[in-house]
Design a protein around this motif. Structure first.
Motif, PDB file in Angstrom:
ATOM      1  N   ARG A  58     -62.227  43.825  11.151  1.00  0.00           N
ATOM      2  CA  ARG A  58     -61.356  44.894  10.660  1.00  0.00           C
ATOM      3  C   ARG A  58     -61.320  44.892   9.128  1.00  0.00           C
ATOM      4  O   ARG A  58     -61.324  45.950   8.491  1.00  0.00           O
ATOM      5  N   ALA A  59     -61.311  43.675   8.534  1.00  0.00           N
ATOM      6  CA  ALA A  59     -61.317  43.585   7.081  1.00  0.00           C
ATOM      7  C   ALA A  59     -62.607  44.127   6.488  1.00  0.00           C
ATOM      8  O   ALA A  59     -62.616  44.711   5.398  1.00  0.00           O
ATOM      9  N   ASP A  60     -63.708  43.924   7.197  1.00  0.00           N
ATOM     10  CA  ASP A  60     -64.989  44.469   6.727  1.00  0.00           C
ATOM     11  C   ASP A  60     -64.979  45.993   6.748  1.00  0.00           C
ATOM     12  O   ASP A  60     -65.503  46.647   5.838  1.00  0.00           O
ATOM     13  N   ARG A  61     -64.364  46.545   7.803  1.00  0.00           N
ATOM     14  CA  ARG A  61     -64.319  47.999   7.916  1.00  0.00           C
ATOM     15  C   ARG A  61     -63.362  48.607   6.903  1.00  0.00           C
ATOM     16  O   ARG A  61     -63.613  49.685   6.355  1.00  0.00           O
ATOM     17  N   ASP A  62     -62.255  47.916   6.679  1.00  0.00           N
ATOM     18  CA  ASP A  62     -61.211  48.460   5.811  1.00  0.00           C
ATOM     19  C   ASP A  62     -60.637  47.331   4.960  1.00  0.00           C
ATOM     20  O   ASP A  62     -59.589  46.774   5.279  1.00  0.00           O
ATOM     21  N   PRO A  63     -61.300  46.957   3.862  1.00  0.00           N
ATOM     22  CA  PRO A  63     -60.846  45.827   3.050  1.00  0.00           C
ATOM     23  C   PRO A  63     -59.416  46.033   2.537  1.00  0.00           C
ATOM     24  O   PRO A  63     -59.031  47.146   2.172  1.00  0.00           O
ATOM     25  N   VAL A  64     -58.658  44.945   2.525  1.00  0.00           N
ATOM     26  CA  VAL A  64     -57.298  44.990   2.000  1.00  0.00           C
ATOM     27  C   VAL A  64     -57.362  44.936   0.478  1.00  0.00           C
ATOM     28  O   VAL A  64     -57.922  44.016  -0.103  1.00  0.00           O
ATOM     29  N   LEU A  65     -56.772  45.916  -0.165  1.00  0.00           N
ATOM     30  CA  LEU A  65     -56.766  45.993  -1.619  1.00  0.00           C
ATOM     31  C   LEU A  65     -55.324  46.092  -2.107  1.00  0.00           C
ATOM     32  O   LEU A  65     -54.390  46.270  -1.311  1.00  0.00           O
ATOM     33  N   TYR A  66     -55.124  45.955  -3.406  1.00  0.00           N
ATOM     34  CA  TYR A  66     -53.788  46.137  -3.959  1.00  0.00           C
ATOM     35  C   TYR A  66     -53.256  47.516  -3.587  1.00  0.00           C
ATOM     36  O   TYR A  66     -53.978  48.510  -3.651  1.00  0.00           O
ATOM     37  N   GLY A  67     -52.002  47.547  -3.190  1.00  0.00           N
ATOM     38  CA  GLY A  67     -51.395  48.810  -2.799  1.00  0.00           C
ATOM     39  C   GLY A  67     -51.350  49.021  -1.307  1.00  0.00           C
ATOM     40  O   GLY A  67     -50.672  49.928  -0.835  1.00  0.00           O
ATOM     41  N   HIS A  68     -52.089  48.180  -0.532  1.00  0.00           N
ATOM     42  CA  HIS A  68     -52.019  48.276   0.925  1.00  0.00           C
ATOM     43  C   HIS A  68     -50.641  47.812   1.408  1.00  0.00           C
ATOM     44  O   HIS A  68     -49.903  47.133   0.682  1.00  0.00           O
ATOM     45  N   SER A  69     -50.321  48.155   2.626  1.00  0.00           N
ATOM     46  CA  SER A  69     -49.089  47.662   3.244  1.00  0.00           C
ATOM     47  C   SER A  69     -49.118  46.138   3.261  1.00  0.00           C
ATOM     48  O   SER A  69     -50.159  45.520   3.492  1.00  0.00           O
ATOM     49  N   SER A  70     -47.964  45.511   3.036  1.00  0.00           N
ATOM     50  CA  SER A  70     -47.909  44.049   2.976  1.00  0.00           C
ATOM     51  C   SER A  70     -47.819  43.401   4.349  1.00  0.00           C
ATOM     52  O   SER A  70     -47.868  42.173   4.451  1.00  0.00           O
ATOM     53  N   ALA A  71     -47.686  44.179   5.402  1.00  0.00           N
ATOM     54  CA  ALA A  71     -47.541  43.622   6.744  1.00  0.00           C
ATOM     55  C   ALA A  71     -48.409  44.392   7.722  1.00  0.00           C
ATOM     56  O   ALA A  71     -48.590  45.613   7.602  1.00  0.00           O
ATOM     57  N   ASP A  72     -48.955  43.645   8.696  1.00  0.00           N
ATOM     58  CA  ASP A  72     -49.744  44.271   9.746  1.00  0.00           C
ATOM     59  C   ASP A  72     -48.811  44.877  10.783  1.00  0.00           C
ATOM     60  O   ASP A  72     -47.959  44.179  11.353  1.00  0.00           O
ATOM     61  N   GLN A  73     -48.973  46.166  11.035  1.00  0.00           N
ATOM     62  CA  GLN A  73     -48.050  46.852  11.930  1.00  0.00           C
ATOM     63  C   GLN A  73     -48.125  46.307  13.344  1.00  0.00           C
ATOM     64  O   GLN A  73     -47.109  46.209  14.046  1.00  0.00           O
ATOM     65  N   GLY A  74     -49.314  45.910  13.784  1.00  0.00           N
ATOM     66  CA  GLY A  74     -49.441  45.345  15.122  1.00  0.00           C
ATOM     67  C   GLY A  74     -48.639  44.065  15.278  1.00  0.00           C
ATOM     68  O   GLY A  74     -47.987  43.846  16.308  1.00  0.00           O
ATOM     69  N   LEU A  75     -48.656  43.215  14.247  1.00  0.00           N
ATOM     70  CA  LEU A  75     -47.881  41.986  14.294  1.00  0.00           C
ATOM     71  C   LEU A  75     -46.382  42.289  14.276  1.00  0.00           C
ATOM     72  O   LEU A  75     -45.606  41.670  15.013  1.00  0.00           O
ATOM     73  N   LEU A  76     -45.976  43.244  13.454  1.00  0.00           N
ATOM     74  CA  LEU A  76     -44.561  43.616  13.406  1.00  0.00           C
ATOM     75  C   LEU A  76     -44.085  44.141  14.755  1.00  0.00           C
ATOM     76  O   LEU A  76     -42.976  43.823  15.206  1.00  0.00           O
ATOM     77  N   ASP A  77     -44.922  44.945  15.416  1.00  0.00           N
ATOM     78  CA  ASP A  77     -44.531  45.504  16.719  1.00  0.00           C
ATOM     79  C   ASP A  77     -44.351  44.397  17.759  1.00  0.00           C
ATOM     80  O   ASP A  77     -43.386  44.416  18.547  1.00  0.00           O
ATOM     81  N   LEU A  78     -45.272  43.432  17.758  1.00  0.00           N
ATOM     82  CA  LEU A  78     -45.162  42.319  18.707  1.00  0.00           C
ATOM     83  C   LEU A  78     -43.904  41.504  18.427  1.00  0.00           C
ATOM     84  O   LEU A  78     -43.178  41.120  19.351  1.00  0.00           O
ATOM     85  N   ALA A  79     -43.653  41.244  17.150  1.00  0.00           N
ATOM     86  CA  ALA A  79     -42.490  40.443  16.786  1.00  0.00           C
ATOM     87  C   ALA A  79     -41.194  41.150  17.142  1.00  0.00           C
ATOM     88  O   ALA A  79     -40.269  40.540  17.708  1.00  0.00           O
ATOM     89  N   ARG A  80     -41.107  42.432  16.812  1.00  0.00           N
ATOM     90  CA  ARG A  80     -39.875  43.164  17.114  1.00  0.00           C
ATOM     91  C   ARG A  80     -39.592  43.189  18.613  1.00  0.00           C
ATOM     92  O   ARG A  80     -38.448  42.964  19.046  1.00  0.00           O
ATOM     93  N   ALA A  81     -40.621  43.421  19.402  1.00  0.00           N
ATOM     94  CA  ALA A  81     -40.432  43.466  20.855  1.00  0.00           C
ATOM     95  C   ALA A  81     -39.948  42.116  21.381  1.00  0.00           C
ATOM     96  O   ALA A  81     -39.063  42.051  22.246  1.00  0.00           O
ATOM     97  N   ALA A  82     -40.499  41.016  20.833  1.00  0.00           N
ATOM     98  CA  ALA A  82     -40.088  39.690  21.287  1.00  0.00           C
ATOM     99  C   ALA A  82     -38.659  39.376  20.865  1.00  0.00           C
ATOM    100  O   ALA A  82     -37.877  38.822  21.648  1.00  0.00           O
ATOM    101  N   PHE A  83     -38.298  39.726  19.637  1.00  0.00           N
ATOM    102  CA  PHE A  83     -36.924  39.499  19.183  1.00  0.00           C
ATOM    103  C   PHE A  83     -35.933  40.265  20.055  1.00  0.00           C
ATOM    104  O   PHE A  83     -34.919  39.724  20.503  1.00  0.00           O
ATOM    105  N   LEU A  84     -36.221  41.532  20.300  1.00  0.00           N
ATOM    106  CA  LEU A  84     -35.306  42.353  21.093  1.00  0.00           C
ATOM    107  C   LEU A  84     -35.200  41.840  22.527  1.00  0.00           C
ATOM    108  O   LEU A  84     -34.118  41.829  23.123  1.00  0.00           O
TER     109      LEU A  84
END
Length: 445
Positions: free
Chosen positions: A120-146
């Protein structure tokens, strides 16, 4: 005695920090004699017990040594290393049960998940200005917390549990603020608080977690924050029961202004249900979970959920220093989590079997031990150094309780994560022999 140096401070942590700083900078030389307790107390205008507590902190950290009537001196080779970095040498052939690590055999293979993240990083390298968090990880975490009954809130990704806790504390508290902290408790946290200028206030605990009366005392004494380990408490293995959680919520409800931090480092490797204390009325709160025990300490990824202001301040400070936690690591953790690379039921069952084997073997000898959850068993002992040294001679390296204690009685921590259950009876027999020769045991509380 001290030459031109004058010790400063009004509180035990301040006095200890001043002396340690002077040792670190060379203003106090190795071997320098410290003033007697009453002399220094009189000079500083404080109670002698305050100086005694400061000297005790320095002794536990290896900065000074005491020799009875000969007083206290800076160690010839002072140790300023954090508690969990002070290691006992492991002789050839001995079993190391001191480190607190998960069993590498139970950690998932990282290659496949890293490959997905790298592609995924090869397809879309992370550069300055990108989101600081992976949305997939946030979704998994939120679901587990709830799913575990944690209130919804804002999320942050940090570099491990201690990083998250430090960021929360530094944005919410000021130097000198007292913090209610488990005793025995996590050694790294007990090092962190004085380093931030905060005052740890010990809260006693038993197998069901912090004692409500002790927590109430700490809050009544002015504790501005409370840090609780809901399950897999390090070093005692304590885990909240429903009744204890209810009682603690009632205590916290009387102090809604106190910052509440729950450390759930056992997420992903324990099978006890999560019993959150948040929701008891605290207006400032956070729950922190780390990938270290389930997926590997080197991943350095943790997730924190909390109220909007608390997590907002954490994210704001993070943008000014590290910026973000590597998206490559975040996506690796998300892939491990999404694919169930380390099934919780299997991992937790193995750790429980190993822990229970030692508890049963110790019980057969009448040895008091504690380990309701997690990777460790805590055994009260009358003489930590003597017991630790004797066990080394028998081929067992365990952790001295001084790494984890403030005011609680002595003990040893035995990491059972990699202990073969078949070896538990031999370890118990060796410990029983050591305790018989030392004349008895002490209690956890």
């Amino acid at each position: 005695m001290l030459g031109d140096y004058r010790i400063k401070g009004r509180r035990a942590n301040d006095i200890a920090a001043d002396i340690e700083h002077a040792v670190d900078t060379g203003e106090l030389a190795p071997g320098a004699a410290l003033p007697p307790l009453r002399d220094l107390a009189g000079e500083l205008g404080v109670n002698p017990n305050t100086v005694a507590a400061a000297y005790r902190l320095l002794r536990d950290r290896g900065v000074i040594e005491t020799a009875g009537r000969r007083g206290s001196r800076v160690r010839p080779r002072p140790v300023t290393t954090p508690r969990d970095q002070i290691r006992i040498p492991v002789p050839p052939g001995a079993s190391d049960l001191s480190a607190g690590n998960p069993d590498p055999a139970l950690l998932p293979a990282l290659g496949p998940a890293l490959a997905v993240a790298a592609a995924r990083a090869d397809r879309d390298p992370v550069l300055y200005g990108h989101s600081s968090a992976d949305q997939g990880l946030l979704d998994l975490a939120r679901a587990a917390f709830l799913a575990d009954g944690v209130p919804d809130g804002r999320l942050a990704v940090c570099s491990g549990s201690l990083d998250a806790i430090e960021r929360i504390l530094t944005t919410q508290l000021r130097p000198g603020d007292p913090v209610a902290t488990e005793d025995p408790g996590w050694g790294s946290l007990l090092d962190l608080l004085p380093a931030l200028g905060l005052r740890p206030v010990p809260v006693r605990l038993d197998d069901e977690g912090p004692l409500p009366d002790s927590l109430a005392e700490a809050l009544a004494a002015g504790a501005r924050a409370v840090i609780v380990t809901v399950r897999a408490q390090n070093p005692t293995g304590a885990a909240l029961t429903p009744a204890r959680a209810t009682a603690l919520r009632a205590v916290l409800a009387e102090h809604p202004g106190a910052l509440l931090i729950e450390d759930d480092h056992g997420h992903g490797m324990v099978d006890q249900p999560y019993l959150p204390l948040v929701g008891s009325g605290a207006t400032r709160w956070a729950v922190v979970r780390s990938a270290a025990k389930a997926y590997g300490p080197d991943l350095r990824v943790s997730l924190a959920i909390g109220d909007q202001e608390t997590i907002g301040l954490v994210l704001g400070r993070q943008r000014l220093d590290t910026g973000w936690v590597s998206l490559l690591l975040q996506r690796t953790v998300a892939e491990l989590w999404r694919t169930g690379a380390a099934p919780v039921s299997r991992v937790a069952a193995v750790y429980r079997t190993r822990r229970d084997a030692l508890l049963a073997a110790l019980a057969a000898y009448g040895i008091e031990a504690h380990g309701a959850s997690g990777l460790n068993v805590w055994v009260p002992v009358p003489d930590e150094p003597g017991v630790v040294a004797a066990l080394v001679q028998s081929g067992w390296v365990v952790a001295p309780g001084a790494r984890y204690r403030m005011q609680s009685p002595p003990g040893i921590r035995i990491t059972t994560a990699g202990l073969d259950p078949a070896e538990a009876p031999r370890l118990a027999a060796d410990l029983a022999g050591v305790l018989r020769s030392s004349g008895g045991r002490s209690r956890l509380i």
